[in-house]
Design a protein around this motif. Structure first.
Motif, PDB file in Angstrom:
ATOM      1  N   GLY A   1       0.731  -1.174   0.107  1.00 46.24           N
ATOM      2  CA  GLY A   1       0.021   0.145   0.128  1.00 46.24           C
ATOM      3  C   GLY A   1       0.796   1.215  -0.023  1.00 46.24           C
ATOM      4  O   GLY A   1       0.402   2.123  -0.630  1.00 46.24           O
ATOM      5  N   GLU A   2       1.849   1.236   0.602  1.00 41.75           N
ATOM      6  CA  GLU A   2       2.712   2.128   0.698  1.00 41.75           C
ATOM      7  C   GLU A   2       3.621   2.651  -0.532  1.00 41.75           C
ATOM      8  O   GLU A   2       3.583   3.903  -1.002  1.00 41.75           O
ATOM      9  N   LEU A   3       3.801   1.391  -1.162  1.00 44.56           N
ATOM     10  CA  LEU A   3       4.441   1.532  -2.638  1.00 44.56           C
ATOM     11  C   LEU A   3       3.431   2.189  -3.645  1.00 44.56           C
ATOM     12  O   LEU A   3       3.494   3.167  -4.294  1.00 44.56           O
ATOM     13  N   GLU A   4       2.225   1.536  -3.486  1.00 42.15           N
ATOM     14  CA  GLU A   4       1.365   2.210  -4.387  1.00 42.15           C
ATOM     15  C   GLU A   4       0.919   3.604  -4.454  1.00 42.15           C
ATOM     16  O   GLU A   4       0.535   4.264  -5.093  1.00 42.15           O
ATOM     17  N   ALA A   5       0.877   4.319  -2.977  1.00 40.60           N
ATOM     18  CA  ALA A   5       0.546   5.477  -2.486  1.00 40.60           C
ATOM     19  C   ALA A   5       1.738   6.256  -3.210  1.00 40.60           C
ATOM     20  O   ALA A   5       1.443   7.366  -3.738  1.00 40.60           O
ATOM     21  N   THR A   6       2.983   6.019  -3.742  1.00 42.38           N
ATOM     22  CA  THR A   6       3.884   6.716  -4.507  1.00 42.38           C
ATOM     23  C   THR A   6       3.520   6.777  -5.791  1.00 42.38           C
ATOM     24  O   THR A   6       4.625   7.583  -6.529  1.00 42.38           O
ATOM     25  N   LEU A   7       2.769   5.920  -6.505  1.00 41.13           N
ATOM     26  CA  LEU A   7       2.655   5.768  -8.096  1.00 41.13           C
ATOM     27  C   LEU A   7       1.695   6.946  -8.467  1.00 41.13           C
ATOM     28  O   LEU A   7       0.693   7.034  -7.894  1.00 41.13           O
ATOM     29  N   SER A   8       1.887   7.146  -9.648  1.00 41.38           N
ATOM     30  CA  SER A   8       0.796   7.820 -10.510  1.00 41.38           C
ATOM     31  C   SER A   8      -0.421   7.016 -10.737  1.00 41.38           C
ATOM     32  O   SER A   8      -0.359   5.859 -10.650  1.00 41.38           O
ATOM     33  N   ASP A   9      -1.308   7.889 -10.915  1.00 37.45           N
ATOM     34  CA  ASP A   9      -2.835   7.124 -11.240  1.00 37.45           C
ATOM     35  C   ASP A   9      -2.560   6.301 -12.086  1.00 37.45           C
ATOM     36  O   ASP A   9      -3.421   5.149 -12.331  1.00 37.45           O
ATOM     37  N   ASP A  10      -1.842   6.638 -13.261  1.00 40.48           N
ATOM     38  CA  ASP A  10      -1.745   5.416 -14.374  1.00 40.48           C
ATOM     39  C   ASP A  10      -0.968   4.244 -14.116  1.00 40.48           C
ATOM     40  O   ASP A  10      -1.185   3.155 -14.811  1.00 40.48           O
ATOM     41  N   ALA A  11       0.021   4.390 -13.231  1.00 43.68           N
ATOM     42  CA  ALA A  11       0.925   3.400 -13.091  1.00 43.68           C
ATOM     43  C   ALA A  11       0.335   2.555 -12.036  1.00 43.68           C
ATOM     44  O   ALA A  11       0.785   1.184 -11.770  1.00 43.68           O
ATOM     45  N   ARG A  12      -0.540   2.941 -11.079  1.00 45.15           N
ATOM     46  CA  ARG A  12      -0.974   2.016  -9.915  1.00 45.15           C
ATOM     47  C   ARG A  12      -1.691   0.886 -10.242  1.00 45.15           C
ATOM     48  O   ARG A  12      -1.366  -0.113  -9.614  1.00 45.15           O
ATOM     49  N   PRO A  13      -2.436   0.886 -11.278  1.00 51.53           N
ATOM     50  CA  PRO A  13      -3.359  -0.335 -11.767  1.00 51.53           C
ATOM     51  C   PRO A  13      -2.375  -1.335 -12.224  1.00 51.53           C
ATOM     52  O   PRO A  13      -2.759  -2.631 -12.245  1.00 51.53           O
ATOM     53  N   ILE A  14      -1.316  -1.106 -12.672  1.00 47.22           N
ATOM     54  CA  ILE A  14      -0.418  -2.255 -13.485  1.00 47.22           C
ATOM     55  C   ILE A  14       0.994  -2.454 -12.501  1.00 47.22           C
ATOM     56  O   ILE A  14       1.737  -3.199 -12.796  1.00 47.22           O
ATOM     57  N   SER A  15       1.014  -1.842 -11.321  1.00 44.59           N
ATOM     58  CA  SER A  15       1.965  -2.067 -10.409  1.00 44.59           C
ATOM     59  C   SER A  15       1.848  -3.611  -9.950  1.00 44.59           C
ATOM     60  O   SER A  15       0.809  -3.990  -9.722  1.00 44.59           O
ATOM     61  N   PHE A  16       3.020  -4.200  -9.993  1.00 45.57           N
ATOM     62  CA  PHE A  16       2.920  -5.734  -9.335  1.00 45.57           C
ATOM     63  C   PHE A  16       2.704  -5.672  -7.910  1.00 45.57           C
ATOM     64  O   PHE A  16       2.439  -6.859  -7.510  1.00 45.57           O
ATOM     65  N   ALA A  17       2.479  -4.545  -7.288  1.00 39.45           N
ATOM     66  CA  ALA A  17       2.061  -4.770  -5.829  1.00 39.45           C
ATOM     67  C   ALA A  17       0.859  -5.070  -5.940  1.00 39.45           C
ATOM     68  O   ALA A  17       0.238  -5.750  -4.653  1.00 39.45           O
ATOM     69  N   ASN A  18       0.126  -4.764  -6.753  1.00 35.99           N
ATOM     70  CA  ASN A  18      -1.237  -5.207  -6.715  1.00 35.99           C
ATOM     71  C   ASN A  18      -1.556  -6.980  -6.493  1.00 35.99           C
ATOM     72  O   ASN A  18      -2.516  -7.334  -5.768  1.00 35.99           O
ATOM     73  N   MET A  19      -0.337  -7.583  -6.671  1.00 33.92           N
ATOM     74  CA  MET A  19      -0.543  -9.131  -6.580  1.00 33.92           C
ATOM     75  C   MET A  19      -0.321  -9.442  -5.102  1.00 33.92           C
ATOM     76  O   MET A  19      -1.186 -10.500  -5.077  1.00 33.92           O
TER      77      MET A  19
END
Length: 173
Positions: free
Chosen positions: A17-35
């Motif tokens: 979640g902390e990693l995702e918070a640093t990402l742009s809106d377009d990068a967040r959905p395809i971040s592997f942190a989602n896994m």
């Protein structure tokens, strides 16, 4: 991922979640942190959240695969996501492509499919895992034979002990 591997899903989700918070809106959905979140949802049986998390990742992988990009991580990811969707046949097909179209570490394959998806003991997976280990061993022996041969490689010369392995009969351990 270290927390995930250690079985501490709460900490894994916190850091993801902390990693995702640093990402742009377009990068967040395809971040592997989602896994991390997708695995958690899958294990809890929350199919809606799992699908929401893997959907953009899988779509991105599909575009790359359709364009001809063929790397093991894409095939492994596609295989894991297919298994999470309950599509074992597609998962196994992608795993086979990852295993034999490129070089993946047998331990990585074991990790994803024994630990994460729970395929350990499944006959189709065990057969693929056995064939993959034999393939990797044969490829390693072939490279070692060239490296130990008269032409060898300029950048690598195996030890005499390693070279002796290619001519010595294997002994079961």
């Amino acid at each position: 991922w270290a927390y995930f591997d250690a079985g501490n899903m709460d900490e894994a989700k916190r850091y993801a979640g902390e990693l995702e918070a640093t990402l742009s809106d377009d990068a967040r959905p395809i971040s592997f942190a989602n896994m991390i979140f997708a695995f958690d949802a899958w294990q809890r049986g929350d199919e809606e959240e799992m699908l929401a998390r893997i959907g953009p990742l899988e779509a991105s992988m599909d575009v790359a695969l359709a364009s001809g990009v063929e790397v093991p991580d894409l095939r492994m990811g596609k295989a894991v996501m297919s298994q999470m969707r309950g599509k074992s046949g597609i998962a196994l097909e992608n795993l086979e492509k990852a295993a034999f179209r490129s070089v993946i570490d047998p331990d990585q394959m074991d990790y994803y499919f024994s630990r994460i998806t729970g395929w350990a003991g499944e006959p189709a997976f065990e057969n693929l895992r056995k064939r993959h280990r034999e393939y990797i061993e044969a490829q390693g022996t072939a490279v070692l034979a060239v490296a130990c041969g008269p032409d060898g490689f300029e950048i690598w010369k195996p030890s005499p002990e390693d070279c002796a392995r290619i001519t010595a009969p294997s002994v079961p351990t």
